[in-house]
Design an enzyme around this catalytic site. Structure first.
Site, short mmCIF file in Angstrom:
data_model
loop_
_atom_site.label_atom_id
_atom_site.label_comp_id
_atom_site.label_asym_id
_atom_site.label_seq_id
_atom_site.Cartn_x
_atom_site.Cartn_y
_atom_site.Cartn_z
N SER A 59 25.05 8.22 35.54
CA SER A 59 24.02 8.59 34.56
C SER A 59 23.10 7.40 34.28
O SER A 59 21.89 7.58 34.07
CB SER A 59 24.66 9.08 33.27
N HIS B 165 36.58 12.88 25.67
CA HIS B 165 36.48 14.28 25.31
C HIS B 165 37.50 14.74 24.28
O HIS B 165 37.62 15.94 24.01
CB HIS B 165 36.58 15.17 26.57
MG MG Z 1 30.44 13.94 31.20
#
Ligand code: MG
Length: 205
Positions: free
Chosen positions: A46, A138
Site C-alpha cells: 500500500s 484486525h
Molecule cells: Mg488489509
C-alpha cells in the site's frame, strides 16, 4: 495513474490493484494539504501506491508498523510467511523487506517509517494529517486503537481510508467494518467511495 517504479505484484501484501490505485489518486488529491499516515505497512504494498501519490506533491507519508506482524501473520497462523520470520530473534520482521521495497520504488525521501505501535506513535502526536489509511491489526482492540489514535488528527477536507471492509461477516472479520461505522456515526466523516473493500471517507468541516 502514473506508472509505479516497481511492479506492485512483486511486493508481498494483501491489497487489490483497484484499492491501490484509489489510494494513489486520493493521496495525490489531498496530500497538497499536508503529510499523510498509514497504519499497517507490512512489506510496503500500500505504501508503494500511497507514497507515489504523496510524492506528486512533495508531501510525506508516515508509514507506521511495528513490523512484527499482525495476529494472522504469526508462526502457525493462516497468513504466516516463512520468508519474513527472523529465527534468531524468534519473531516476524517485515521491516527489512519494507526498506528494500521503498528503496527500489524510489520512495526513501517520501516515506518516513515509524517502527512502533499505533498507541506509542500517537502519544504526543500533534501534526494535522491530510489522509490516514488504517490497515492494521484486525482484532477489535487493534482497530479501535488505530481509529482512536489517528482519526482525530485528520484535517477538514482530509481523508480517512479503511481497508478490509466486509459488511457480510461470512466474508471477513468485522473490526474494520466496526470502526468504519463508528466514523460515519461520529458525524465527522462522510463516505466518498467504496472501492472493493476500501472505504474512503472525507473529514467534514
Ligand atoms: Mg488489509
Amino acid at each position: 495513474m502514473q506508472p509505479l517504479k516497481i511492479d506492485p505484484n512483486t511486493v508481498k501484501g494483501f491489497l487489490a490493484d483497484d484499492e491501490g490505485a484509489a489510494l494513489y489518486e486520493y493521496a495525490k488529491e489531498v496530500s497538497v494539504l499536508g503529510p499523510c499516515l498509514e497504519v499497517g505497512s507490512y512489506c510496503g504494498k500500500s505504501t508503494l501506491y500511497f507514497g507515489a501519490g504523496c510524492q506528486e506533491n512533495g508531501s510525506l507519508l508516515y508509514a507506521l508498523d511495528h513490523h512484527r506482524g499482525s495476529e494472522e501473520h504469526q508462526l502457525g497462523e493462516e497468513y504466516h510467511d516463512a520468508d519474513l520470520y527472523d529465527a534468531s530473534a524468534e519473531c516476524l520482521d517485515s521491516f527489512r523487506e519494507f526498506r528494500k521495497n521503498m528503496k527500489a520504488a524510489g520512495l526513501e525521501d517520501v516515506v518516513v517509517p515509524l517502527v512502533t505501535s499505533s498507541g506509542i506513535a500517537a502519544k504526543f502526536w500533534s501534526t494535522p494529517l491530510a489522509m490516514v489509511f488504517i490497515d492494521g491489526g484486525h482484532s477489535i482492540e487493534a482497530a479501535m486503537t488505530d481509529y482512536r489514535s489517528w482519526a482525530g488528527h485528520i484535517m477538514p477536507g482530509g481523508i480517512l481510508a479503511i481497508h478490509d471492509i466486509f459488511p457480510d461477516p461470512t466474508k471477513g472479520g468485522q473490526a474494520p467494518y466496526d470502526i468504519y461505522k463508528l466514523a460515519l456515526a461520529s458525524g465527522l466523516f462522510q463516505e466518498l467511495a467504496m472501492v472493493n473493500t476500501l472505504a474512503v471517507l472525507e473529514r467534514v468541516a
